[in-house]
Scaffold this motif. Sequence first.
Motif, PDB file in Angstrom:
ATOM      1  N   LYS A  42       0.870  -1.184   0.000  1.00  0.00           N
ATOM      2  CA  LYS A  42       0.000   0.000   0.000  1.00  0.00           C
ATOM      3  C   LYS A  42       0.901   1.228   0.000  1.00  0.00           C
ATOM      4  N   ASN A  58       5.433   7.566   5.256  1.00  0.00           N
ATOM      5  CA  ASN A  58       5.269   6.870   6.541  1.00  0.00           C
ATOM      6  C   ASN A  58       4.280   7.590   7.462  1.00  0.00           C
ATOM      7  N   ARG A 102       0.992   6.495   6.244  1.00  0.00           N
ATOM      8  CA  ARG A 102       0.810   5.068   6.551  1.00  0.00           C
ATOM      9  C   ARG A 102       0.428   4.894   8.029  1.00  0.00           C
ATOM     10  N   ARG A 103       1.123   5.620   8.904  1.00  0.00           N
ATOM     11  CA  ARG A 103       0.840   5.551  10.343  1.00  0.00           C
ATOM     12  C   ARG A 103      -0.610   5.941  10.599  1.00  0.00           C
ATOM     13  N   GLU A 104      -1.053   7.017   9.969  1.00  0.00           N
ATOM     14  CA  GLU A 104      -2.436   7.479  10.181  1.00  0.00           C
ATOM     15  C   GLU A 104      -3.454   6.449   9.725  1.00  0.00           C
ATOM     16  N   LEU A 105      -3.095   5.705   8.684  1.00  0.00           N
ATOM     17  CA  LEU A 105      -4.042   4.728   8.111  1.00  0.00           C
ATOM     18  C   LEU A 105      -3.857   3.329   8.705  1.00  0.00           C
ATOM     19  N   GLY A 106      -2.891   3.184   9.617  1.00  0.00           N
ATOM     20  CA  GLY A 106      -2.648   1.862  10.213  1.00  0.00           C
ATOM     21  C   GLY A 106      -1.959   0.898   9.260  1.00  0.00           C
ATOM     22  N   LEU A 107      -1.242   1.449   8.271  1.00  0.00           N
ATOM     23  CA  LEU A 107      -0.524   0.604   7.312  1.00  0.00           C
ATOM     24  C   LEU A 107       0.911   0.381   7.789  1.00  0.00           C
ATOM     25  N   PRO A 108       1.543  -0.721   7.347  1.00  0.00           N
ATOM     26  CA  PRO A 108       2.939  -0.932   7.728  1.00  0.00           C
ATOM     27  C   PRO A 108       3.839   0.187   7.198  1.00  0.00           C
ATOM     28  N   GLU A 109       4.776   0.633   8.033  1.00  0.00           N
ATOM     29  CA  GLU A 109       5.697   1.692   7.613  1.00  0.00           C
ATOM     30  C   GLU A 109       6.980   1.080   7.068  1.00  0.00           C
TER      31      GLU A 109
END
Length: 394
Positions: free
Chosen positions: A9, A367, A370-377
Amino acid sequence: MYRATKDIKLPTTITGSLPRPSWYTENLGTRSFLDAMVSTSFRDQYVDTVSVYLHEQEVAGLDIVTDGDAHFDQDIGGQSWTAYPTRHMAGFERGNPRPTPAGKGGLWFPPGHILHDYLESRVMANIVGPVGRGDLQYTPMWKAAQRLTKKPVKFGTIGPELVAFAVADRHYKNIKDRIYALADAFNEELHELADAGCEVIQFEEPQIHLLAVRNIVDAVINPKFSVEVFNRTVKGLRAKTEVWCHSCWGNPSQQRMFAQVQSYKAALPLFNEVDADVITFESCSAGGMDLEAFGQTIKDKKIAIGVIDHHTLQIERPEEIADHIRRALKYIPVERLVISSDCGMGREGMSRRHAFYKMVALVQGTNVVRRELGLPEATCLAADERYSLVVPTK
Ligand SMILES: [Zn+2]
């Protein structure tokens, strides 16, 4: 088909070229890549350079990497991007190259303009016979990079139109036949590359948007024809690998070719017709002005937006990049958004450190989202405080 971006993603990458290390003084000239790799001095410098390029992209934390276009010579404005095929494909005269005559039309740059040097540097071989792949040797170049990293190496190439526009032709009767012949030769070369395992091939700079915004109504060279040429050049490739269509507003000597910032709007419906998995758009330099239009028009392909500007030395801040990505996500679903640079950073004018910190910022900004969306950084070693050489004061 999706390969390099399949399971990530908000995948991150750059367009292609990176600034040369000062110690990389060898050039290919008219030697073939495989011939040059026989020489210890070329091989050492080339392999070291590609290693450095790959390592810097990995330290920044990019998901998809490039070989920095390390096979290009140290030419004015990165002219080697255009000249490389003319020096290595079959059908071009060997010896006696001369500057290609330039028309005083829309993209004429008079003496006194930095890009006049670029026009003077279009010292190209003439076409004198049927064009063929000759010694393009994209597959060994890609292999030489891919064996140094586990990340997918995106391989980029100029397309047939720009090569056709840059050369004088003593063989084909008209420009259409010249472009078709180049397209078919590139297609053969790219199939070999896909068969060798390259997970993503980027076809650079079809003239679709450049013709569309200039309202070119020529009977032959028009945006529709440019789509046809793109599709002919990549024919059959998507059954084997991921195909990207790169678009931008120019980067010789890190200059844009137009005085004003341009909008892609007039060209967007045509980009829907190209036979590609991902379309890349310059967006940072335009302040993201077409993001809504990208999302509204391009519905079944992934969209790569440039969030760092190859024209400027100012390093974009991660927060600015995150904001750009958040704006894009209002119009483009997260599973179809790819994060990239506007264009290549290595066509004369930017230092290695500027390019490096732009890549680091690109990953840091991604990143944040990604953090906001709960995706791996992604791991960004370059920004890891544990390894700072400066001890912070309490
Ligand atoms: Zn570009």
